[in-house]
Design a protein around this motif. Structure first.
Motif, PDB file in Angstrom:
ATOM      1  N   TYR A  40     -12.244  -8.467  43.345  1.00  0.00           N
ATOM      2  CA  TYR A  40     -13.050  -7.260  43.493  1.00  0.00           C
ATOM      3  C   TYR A  40     -14.327  -7.407  42.665  1.00  0.00           C
ATOM      4  N   ALA A  41     -15.357  -6.721  43.074  1.00  0.00           N
ATOM      5  CA  ALA A  41     -16.635  -6.822  42.372  1.00  0.00           C
ATOM      6  C   ALA A  41     -17.280  -5.449  42.256  1.00  0.00           C
ATOM      7  N   GLN A  42     -18.023  -5.263  41.200  1.00  0.00           N
ATOM      8  CA  GLN A  42     -18.819  -4.044  41.071  1.00  0.00           C
ATOM      9  C   GLN A  42     -20.106  -4.375  40.330  1.00  0.00           C
ATOM     10  N   SER A  43     -21.145  -3.621  40.645  1.00  0.00           N
ATOM     11  CA  SER A  43     -22.440  -3.747  39.982  1.00  0.00           C
ATOM     12  C   SER A  43     -22.799  -2.405  39.376  1.00  0.00           C
ATOM     13  N   ARG A  44     -23.429  -2.441  38.208  1.00  0.00           N
ATOM     14  CA  ARG A  44     -23.816  -1.213  37.514  1.00  0.00           C
ATOM     15  C   ARG A  44     -25.265  -1.329  37.076  1.00  0.00           C
ATOM     16  N   GLY A  45     -26.017  -0.291  37.336  1.00  0.00           N
ATOM     17  CA  GLY A  45     -27.410  -0.289  36.922  1.00  0.00           C
ATOM     18  C   GLY A  45     -27.974   1.111  36.926  1.00  0.00           C
ATOM     19  N   VAL A  46     -29.230   1.226  36.561  1.00  0.00           N
ATOM     20  CA  VAL A  46     -29.907   2.519  36.485  1.00  0.00           C
ATOM     21  C   VAL A  46     -31.108   2.489  37.417  1.00  0.00           C
ATOM     22  N   VAL A  47     -31.233   3.535  38.231  1.00  0.00           N
ATOM     23  CA  VAL A  47     -32.370   3.660  39.145  1.00  0.00           C
ATOM     24  C   VAL A  47     -33.314   4.720  38.615  1.00  0.00           C
ATOM     25  N   GLU A  57     -26.478 -11.452  47.710  1.00  0.00           N
ATOM     26  CA  GLU A  57     -26.618 -12.704  48.446  1.00  0.00           C
ATOM     27  C   GLU A  57     -25.520 -13.702  48.101  1.00  0.00           C
ATOM     28  N   GLY A  58     -24.800 -13.450  47.039  1.00  0.00           N
ATOM     29  CA  GLY A  58     -23.728 -14.365  46.662  1.00  0.00           C
ATOM     30  C   GLY A  58     -22.366 -13.864  47.059  1.00  0.00           C
ATOM     31  N   ARG A  59     -22.286 -12.961  48.040  1.00  0.00           N
ATOM     32  CA  ARG A  59     -20.996 -12.335  48.324  1.00  0.00           C
ATOM     33  C   ARG A  59     -19.991 -13.310  48.942  1.00  0.00           C
ATOM     34  N   ASP A  60     -20.464 -14.389  49.590  1.00  0.00           N
ATOM     35  CA  ASP A  60     -19.525 -15.321  50.203  1.00  0.00           C
ATOM     36  C   ASP A  60     -18.733 -16.097  49.151  1.00  0.00           C
ATOM     37  N   GLU A  61     -19.335 -16.335  48.010  1.00  0.00           N
ATOM     38  CA  GLU A  61     -18.647 -17.028  46.924  1.00  0.00           C
ATOM     39  C   GLU A  61     -18.917 -16.243  45.657  1.00  0.00           C
ATOM     40  N   LEU A  62     -18.037 -15.307  45.383  1.00  0.00           N
ATOM     41  CA  LEU A  62     -18.264 -14.337  44.318  1.00  0.00           C
ATOM     42  C   LEU A  62     -18.472 -15.042  42.985  1.00  0.00           C
ATOM     43  N   GLY A  63     -19.511 -14.645  42.287  1.00  0.00           N
ATOM     44  CA  GLY A  63     -19.819 -15.247  41.000  1.00  0.00           C
ATOM     45  C   GLY A  63     -20.934 -16.259  41.095  1.00  0.00           C
ATOM     46  N   ALA A  64     -21.214 -16.769  42.295  1.00  0.00           N
ATOM     47  CA  ALA A  64     -22.310 -17.719  42.481  1.00  0.00           C
ATOM     48  C   ALA A  64     -23.506 -16.950  43.024  1.00  0.00           C
ATOM     49  N   TYR A  65     -24.321 -16.438  42.153  1.00  0.00           N
ATOM     50  CA  TYR A  65     -25.437 -15.588  42.555  1.00  0.00           C
ATOM     51  C   TYR A  65     -26.742 -16.368  42.552  1.00  0.00           C
ATOM     52  N   PRO A  66     -27.679 -15.983  43.411  1.00  0.00           N
ATOM     53  CA  PRO A  66     -28.973 -16.669  43.452  1.00  0.00           C
ATOM     54  C   PRO A  66     -29.809 -16.323  42.230  1.00  0.00           C
ATOM     55  N   ARG A  67     -30.839 -17.081  42.066  1.00  0.00           N
ATOM     56  CA  ARG A  67     -31.753 -16.826  40.960  1.00  0.00           C
ATOM     57  C   ARG A  67     -32.358 -15.440  41.132  1.00  0.00           C
ATOM     58  N   PRO A  68     -32.313 -14.597  40.099  1.00  0.00           N
ATOM     59  CA  PRO A  68     -32.813 -13.229  40.256  1.00  0.00           C
ATOM     60  C   PRO A  68     -34.304 -13.193  40.564  1.00  0.00           C
ATOM     61  N   ARG A  69     -34.665 -12.254  41.416  1.00  0.00           N
ATOM     62  CA  ARG A  69     -36.071 -12.077  41.754  1.00  0.00           C
ATOM     63  C   ARG A  69     -36.800 -11.336  40.647  1.00  0.00           C
ATOM     64  N   ARG A  70     -38.042 -11.670  40.484  1.00  0.00           N
ATOM     65  CA  ARG A  70     -38.871 -10.979  39.498  1.00  0.00           C
ATOM     66  C   ARG A  70     -39.437  -9.716  40.129  1.00  0.00           C
ATOM     67  N   THR A  71     -39.108  -8.594  39.598  1.00  0.00           N
ATOM     68  CA  THR A  71     -39.568  -7.333  40.157  1.00  0.00           C
ATOM     69  C   THR A  71     -39.692  -6.294  39.065  1.00  0.00           C
ATOM     70  N   ARG A  72     -40.550  -5.336  39.279  1.00  0.00           N
ATOM     71  CA  ARG A  72     -40.741  -4.283  38.289  1.00  0.00           C
ATOM     72  C   ARG A  72     -39.731  -3.154  38.454  1.00  0.00           C
ATOM     73  N   SER A  73     -39.141  -3.061  39.607  1.00  0.00           N
ATOM     74  CA  SER A  73     -38.222  -1.957  39.854  1.00  0.00           C
ATOM     75  C   SER A  73     -36.796  -2.378  39.514  1.00  0.00           C
ATOM     76  N   ARG A  74     -35.953  -1.400  39.264  1.00  0.00           N
ATOM     77  CA  ARG A  74     -34.549  -1.653  38.996  1.00  0.00           C
ATOM     78  C   ARG A  74     -33.736  -1.146  40.172  1.00  0.00           C
ATOM     79  N   ARG A  75     -32.582  -1.779  40.408  1.00  0.00           N
ATOM     80  CA  ARG A  75     -31.783  -1.398  41.552  1.00  0.00           C
ATOM     81  C   ARG A  75     -30.314  -1.334  41.144  1.00  0.00           C
ATOM     82  N   THR A  76     -29.541  -0.714  41.994  1.00  0.00           N
ATOM     83  CA  THR A  76     -28.109  -0.613  41.739  1.00  0.00           C
ATOM     84  C   THR A  76     -27.361  -0.760  43.045  1.00  0.00           C
ATOM     85  N   SER A  77     -26.085  -1.084  42.983  1.00  0.00           N
ATOM     86  CA  SER A  77     -25.255  -1.159  44.194  1.00  0.00           C
ATOM     87  C   SER A  77     -23.841  -0.773  43.823  1.00  0.00           C
TER      88      SER A  77
END
Length: 355
Positions: free
Chosen positions: A301-308, A335-355
């Motif tokens: 199982y997976a979960q992400s936590r963040g502030v928008v 983008e790494g959902r097929d192999e949990l834990g293997a995530y791509p290099r994070p994108r540089r962005t000014r905004s924050r996101r959550t899921s």
């Protein structure tokens, strides 16, 4: 070797269109049921049996109209009819684990299930859908607009059907080659509590400039999607929810809500608890989003936590706006959902996101 097709330009965003006008004519769907049932019962005159591969019996036939190879697969799956019907519906389960070409499904129109009722067959779902698929070298990306129908007869037989249709709300897109699904679907016959025989049919024309020999070679692998589905479908964690969503009627909002309300307390409990003290393991963070995983009941199982940086109303509206497409825009961030834990290099962005 055939020259590769020109790569398509980036696709424009597809905006779901609200239902308007009279319901579509679904006569073709109803007529396709008899053909699929006959194949499922063993009437395969004109088909050549190729053999058995990974538990899937393979049959092929050269289409007299297109000279393209039609494919048929037959196998048994360790699940009930209703669980499998739910698993074949992209509204219930994301098919990416067993269909790598699948990119996106957009629901263009939901039709009353009774529109496909006929004889002993009762409709459970009917809709108009737009499918988008990733390109496979040397071909370009494909898309198609289809009528989709799910019908059942009694407690043990069911069909899921797809057939191309013309729809003014979703015309040709220069980013894709519009393929034709002349007939496609599954015939299911439940043989026991956890045993169902599934017959899958694909009659399609990919269009474009792919040589017929290449198309017919690829056709040999089409039935193997059934084996990938059988082996990758998340039966255990999603069995109850998937079966209930079909059994209760996917378009009955009150019943679907009742099923969801049984699940929400668990989800809310996890959201309110401290994951570090609740059996979760941190796998890092990126762009202000924490990522946690937990191994339980034979699954991960997976979960992400963040502030928008937005109001609750704004976030809710954004989530609703993505609900028509599967996978949704938020799902694409994983983008790494097929192999949990293997995530791509994070994108540089000014905004924050959550899921």
């Amino acid at each position: 070797a055939a020259p590769p097709e020109l790569p398509p330009p980036p696709p424009p965003p597809l905006v779901p269109v609200a239902t308007t006008g009279a319901p579509p004519d679904v006569t073709a769907l109803k007529e396709a049921v008899a053909r699929l049932e006959a194949l499922g019962k063993g009437d395969r005159a004109g088909w050549d049996r190729y053999g058995v591969r990974k538990g899937v019996e393979l049959w092929f036939q050269i289409d007299p109209d297109t000279q393209i190879k039609n494919s048929l697969g037959v196998c048994e799956m360790p699940a009930s009819r209703d669980e499998i019907l739910a698993g074949f519906d992209e509204r219930v389960v994301n098919p990416t684990p067993w269909d790598k070409q699948f990119k996106k499904m957009t629901l263009l129109e939901q039709v009353a299930p009774g529109a496909v009722d006929h004889g002993r067959w009762k409709g459970r779902e009917c809709s108009v859908r737009h499918y988008e698929y990733h390109p496979v070298f040397p071909s370009a990306a494909r898309d198609t607009v289809v009528q989709s129908g799910c019908l059942v007869s009694g407690d043990d037989v069911g069909v899921r059907l797809l057939k191309s249709t013309l729809d003014a709300r979703c015309g040709p897109d220069p980013a894709y080659v519009r393929m034709e699904c002349r007939a496609g679907g599954y015939y299911l016959e439940q043989l026991g509590p956890r045993r169902t025989r599934v017959t899958g049919l694909v009659v399609m024309d990919p269009k474009g400039s792919v040589p017929r020999a290449v198309v017919n070679f690829v056709a040999m692998d089409r039935p193997m999607g059934m084996a990938r589905f059988r082996d990758a479908a998340p039966w255990a964690p999603f069995r109850a929810a998937a079966a209930a969503s079909v059994t209760n009627g996917g378009d009955d909002a009150a019943r679907v809500r009742a099923v969801a309300e049984k699940v929400f307390p668990t989800v809310l409990g996890e959201a309110r608890a401290d994951p570090a003290t609740n059996g979760w393991r941190s796998i890092g963070d990126a762009d202000g989003v924490e990522r946690w995983v937990k191994d339980e009941d034979g699954g991960r199982y997976a979960q992400s936590r963040g502030v928008v940086a937005a109001s609750l109303e704004c976030v809710v509206n954004a989530l609703r706006a993505t609900s028509k497409a599967i996978p949704s825009e938020l799902e694409k961030l994983r983008e790494g959902r097929d192999e949990l834990g293997a995530y791509p290099r994070p994108r540089r962005t000014r905004s924050r996101r959550t899921s």
